[in-house]
Design a protein around this motif. Structure first.
Motif, PDB file in Angstrom:
ATOM      1  N   ILE A 117       0.848  -1.193   0.000  1.00 22.86           N
ATOM      2  CA  ILE A 117       0.000   0.000   0.000  1.00 22.86           C
ATOM      3  C   ILE A 117       0.883   1.242   0.000  1.00 22.86           C
ATOM      4  O   ILE A 117       1.882   1.322   0.720  1.00 22.86           O
ATOM      5  CB  ILE A 117      -0.920   0.022   1.228  1.00 22.86           C
ATOM      6  N   THR A 118       0.485   2.232  -0.805  1.00 17.93           N
ATOM      7  CA  THR A 118       1.152   3.537  -0.826  1.00 17.93           C
ATOM      8  C   THR A 118       0.242   4.580  -0.202  1.00 17.93           C
ATOM      9  O   THR A 118      -0.897   4.754  -0.650  1.00 17.93           O
ATOM     10  CB  THR A 118       1.501   3.960  -2.260  1.00 17.93           C
ATOM     11  N   ILE A 119       0.732   5.256   0.828  1.00 22.96           N
ATOM     12  CA  ILE A 119      -0.035   6.345   1.443  1.00 22.96           C
ATOM     13  C   ILE A 119       0.249   7.645   0.701  1.00 22.96           C
ATOM     14  O   ILE A 119       1.402   8.045   0.526  1.00 22.96           O
ATOM     15  CB  ILE A 119       0.321   6.505   2.934  1.00 22.96           C
ATOM     16  N   ALA A 120      -0.815   8.305   0.260  1.00 19.61           N
ATOM     17  CA  ALA A 120      -0.727   9.644  -0.326  1.00 19.61           C
ATOM     18  C   ALA A 120      -1.402  10.599   0.649  1.00 19.61           C
ATOM     19  O   ALA A 120      -2.627  10.584   0.794  1.00 19.61           O
ATOM     20  CB  ALA A 120      -1.415   9.687  -1.683  1.00 19.61           C
ATOM     21  N   TRP A 121      -0.593  11.382   1.337  1.00 21.30           N
ATOM     22  CA  TRP A 121      -1.089  12.226   2.426  1.00 21.30           C
ATOM     23  C   TRP A 121      -1.329  13.638   1.904  1.00 21.30           C
ATOM     24  O   TRP A 121      -0.403  14.346   1.532  1.00 21.30           O
ATOM     25  CB  TRP A 121      -0.062  12.213   3.565  1.00 21.30           C
ATOM     26  N   PHE A 122      -2.585  14.056   1.892  1.00 19.73           N
ATOM     27  CA  PHE A 122      -2.956  15.423   1.516  1.00 19.73           C
ATOM     28  C   PHE A 122      -3.001  16.295   2.776  1.00 19.73           C
ATOM     29  O   PHE A 122      -3.404  15.835   3.842  1.00 19.73           O
ATOM     30  CB  PHE A 122      -4.336  15.447   0.853  1.00 19.73           C
ATOM     31  N   GLU A 123      -2.626  17.563   2.621  1.00 21.27           N
ATOM     32  CA  GLU A 123      -2.822  18.510   3.730  1.00 21.27           C
ATOM     33  C   GLU A 123      -3.124  19.898   3.176  1.00 21.27           C
ATOM     34  O   GLU A 123      -4.276  20.297   3.111  1.00 21.27           O
ATOM     35  CB  GLU A 123      -1.606  18.536   4.660  1.00 21.27           C
ATOM     36  N   GLN A 124      -2.120  20.651   2.772  1.00 21.30           N
ATOM     37  CA  GLN A 124      -2.381  21.961   2.165  1.00 21.30           C
ATOM     38  C   GLN A 124      -2.046  21.903   0.670  1.00 21.30           C
ATOM     39  O   GLN A 124      -1.449  22.823   0.114  1.00 21.30           O
ATOM     40  CB  GLN A 124      -1.564  23.048   2.874  1.00 21.30           C
ATOM     41  N   ASP A 125      -2.474  20.853   0.050  1.00 25.18           N
ATOM     42  CA  ASP A 125      -2.246  20.621  -1.378  1.00 25.18           C
ATOM     43  C   ASP A 125      -3.485  19.935  -1.948  1.00 25.18           C
ATOM     44  O   ASP A 125      -3.396  18.870  -2.532  1.00 25.18           O
ATOM     45  CB  ASP A 125      -1.008  19.758  -1.585  1.00 25.18           C
ATOM     46  N   LEU A 126      -4.629  20.578  -1.758  1.00 20.46           N
ATOM     47  CA  LEU A 126      -5.915  19.930  -2.027  1.00 20.46           C
ATOM     48  C   LEU A 126      -6.290  20.027  -3.501  1.00 20.46           C
ATOM     49  O   LEU A 126      -7.280  20.629  -3.900  1.00 20.46           O
ATOM     50  CB  LEU A 126      -6.991  20.550  -1.130  1.00 20.46           C
ATOM     51  N   ARG A 127      -5.449  19.389  -4.322  1.00 20.82           N
ATOM     52  CA  ARG A 127      -5.653  19.360  -5.775  1.00 20.82           C
ATOM     53  C   ARG A 127      -5.021  18.076  -6.300  1.00 20.82           C
ATOM     54  O   ARG A 127      -4.215  17.436  -5.621  1.00 20.82           O
ATOM     55  CB  ARG A 127      -4.997  20.576  -6.442  1.00 20.82           C
ATOM     56  N   LEU A 128      -5.358  17.740  -7.533  1.00 21.79           N
ATOM     57  CA  LEU A 128      -4.756  16.584  -8.178  1.00 21.79           C
ATOM     58  C   LEU A 128      -3.742  16.991  -9.242  1.00 21.79           C
ATOM     59  O   LEU A 128      -2.748  16.301  -9.450  1.00 21.79           O
ATOM     60  CB  LEU A 128      -5.838  15.702  -8.803  1.00 21.79           C
ATOM     61  N   SER A 129      -3.971  18.104  -9.919  1.00 24.79           N
ATOM     62  CA  SER A 129      -3.014  18.555 -10.932  1.00 24.79           C
ATOM     63  C   SER A 129      -1.826  19.241 -10.258  1.00 24.79           C
ATOM     64  O   SER A 129      -1.976  19.871  -9.205  1.00 24.79           O
ATOM     65  CB  SER A 129      -3.683  19.514 -11.916  1.00 24.79           C
TER      66      SER A 129
END
Length: 468
Positions: free
Chosen positions: A5-17
């Motif tokens: 499993i790969t964790i992708a941690w979002f915080e102050q980057d609330l976009r996909l591009s």
């Protein structure tokens, strides 16, 4: 579970591009996208109410873009990630770097712990054009003044090539122990946010729409028009930038495609002012609570809770100041020039400590950014590294006459003055009784008398400064 499993941690980057951490995770077979509302490590910088409102709606859109697979958690990230690693076979952890001192300290521990466990932990730059440690003077020390810093940036350039939306090669996974978005304490329990919905569209889609509107309709008058609060000449990109719904690289790239003119260059300079605020916060982590010019530690700030409350509520008796403070409360935002005027009034006419003003802005702004908020307040107060001279004291009366001459902005937020002639709008206490009566104004009842004399308070402030 043995599946890697790969964790992708979002915080102050609330976009996909143009999100390098998510782009790296998207190459993996099984991705666990997570968001952790960390209300434990922030301490006194726990997110204010207006920012929480924005965050809720931004996360709503991000979750939709991830097909409802964003996993929400609340608490200490290190404990939460350790728990995830115990339930899943986590092999990779990716996130984008953050620059607030408490986040740097926290993330270093999480990264070190992951590396010790043999995991592939990588962090990326998604928030700045230049990392703070890459711009230094010849002697290896950081700049304290913006202009030479900006010259260095211009000479060195930066890797501003924004990336598009990544293709997700693997599958998005969920954790049955995750919370729902509605379980996070983000939306207010009382309806003070009613007008926010008419003003803002949080999320990556909203950010791109705001950028395109600015480029098409507002940029052509930016350099001159940005000082006039009634004009639609500012970008209003700041909350989108703060929450990472759009990257500075994306904005920079969009501007480089335009013809070179004063409006374009002036905006790019402002974009680098934001960078400089982060630069200051990184090199001087006490920026939010300590005077960078230490002699200001002796400044005789006044403890005046009544004056502070009048300022917060937009009841100072100075219409442009009051209009700004009411705009802040009603919309979670304040025009950039009016921010300077209201801040100057608090610290130089009321002699209230700049940190109290910064705290109020932190609670009320949808773009409450620790770096920009702290650097800007120190600039106005005169105690910052690249500060406005202390003797530069904005006069709210003359500023109103100059930058909102017809009162369109002021009267919008102070409707009780809507019938007052422009001649007296910024000094209603000088209006003749018959003019006040015709405008349905009773000073001291429908609108307050000034809580301080501008000239007297200015001299008092300058005297206090001279004592330093």
């Amino acid at each position: 579970m043995n599946t890697p499993i790969t964790i992708a941690w979002f915080e102050q980057d609330l976009r996909l591009s143009d999100n390098p951490a998510f782009a790296a995770a998207a190459m993996k077979d099984h991705i666990l996208p997570i968001y952790i509302f960390d209300n434990r490590n922030a301490g006194e910088y726990e997110m204010g109410g207006a920012s929480r409102w924005w965050l809720h709606h931004s996360l709503t859109e991000l979750n939709e873009k991830l097909d409802g697979k964003l996993n929400f958690f609340q608490g200490d990230p290190q404990s939460i990630i350790e728990a995830l690693c115990s339930r899943f076979n986590v092999t990779d952890m990716f996130w984008n770097r953050r620059y607030e001192p408490w986040r740097i300290s926290r993330d270093k521990k999480i990264k070190a712990n992951g590396l010790m466990q043999g995991k592939n932990v990588q962090t990326f730059n998604a928030s700045l054009l230049n990392e703070p440690w890459t711009i230094l003077k010849k002697d290896g020390t950081p700049y304290k003044v913006f202009t030479p810093y900006y010259r260095q940036v211009a000479l060195g350039g930066s890797d501003t090539q924004a990336q598009g939306m990544p293709r997700i090669f693997g599958t998005l996974n969920t954790d049955d122990k995750a919370s729902t978005l509605d379980e996070l304490p983000l939306l207010p329990k009382i309806g003070w946010d009613t007008q926010f919905y008419d003003c803002w569209s949080p999320g990556e889609s909203g950010a791109q729409s705001v950028l395109q509107t600015f480029l098409a309709n507002r940029l052509s008058n930016y350099k001159e028009g940005r000082d006039f609060p009634a004009l639609k000449s500012i970008s209003t990109l700041s909350p989108h930038l703060h929450f990472g719904e759009i990257s500075p690289r994306q904005i920079h790239d969009a501007f480089l495609s335009l013809a070179d003119d004063n409006n374009r260059e002036h905006f790019l300079r402002e974009l680098h002012w934001r960078e400089f605020s982060y630069y200051l916060l990184f090199h001087w982590p006490d920026l939010p609570n300590k005077n960078l010019k230490v002699r200001f530690n002796l400044f005789p700030w006044q403890e005046n809770s009544e004056a502070l409350t009048h300022w917060q509520q937009g009841l100072t008796g100075y219409p442009l100041v009051d209009a700004g403070m009411r705009e802040l409360w009603q919309t979670g935002f304040m025009h950039n020039r009016v921010r300077m005027i209201t801040a100057s009034f608090l610290v130089k006419n009321l002699l209230v400590d700049w940190r109290l003003g910064a705290r109020w802005f932190w609670d009320c702004l949808v773009d409450a950014d620790l770096a920009s908020n702290s650097a800007s307040w120190q600039w106005v107060a005169g105690c910052g590294t690249d500060a406005s001279p202390y003797f530069r004291i904005f006069n709210p009366t003359t500023q109103g006459v100059r930058f909102d001459p017809e009162g369109l902005y002021t009267k919008h937020f102070i409707p009780e003055l809507k019938d007052l002639p422009a001649k007296y709008l910024y000094r209603p206490w000088e209006a003749p009784p018959d003019v006040l009566k015709k405008a349905n104004i009773i000073l001291g009842e429908t609108y307050p008398f000034p809580i301080v004399d501008i000239k007297v308070s200015r001299e008092k402030a300058l005297a206090a400064y001279r004592q330093l």
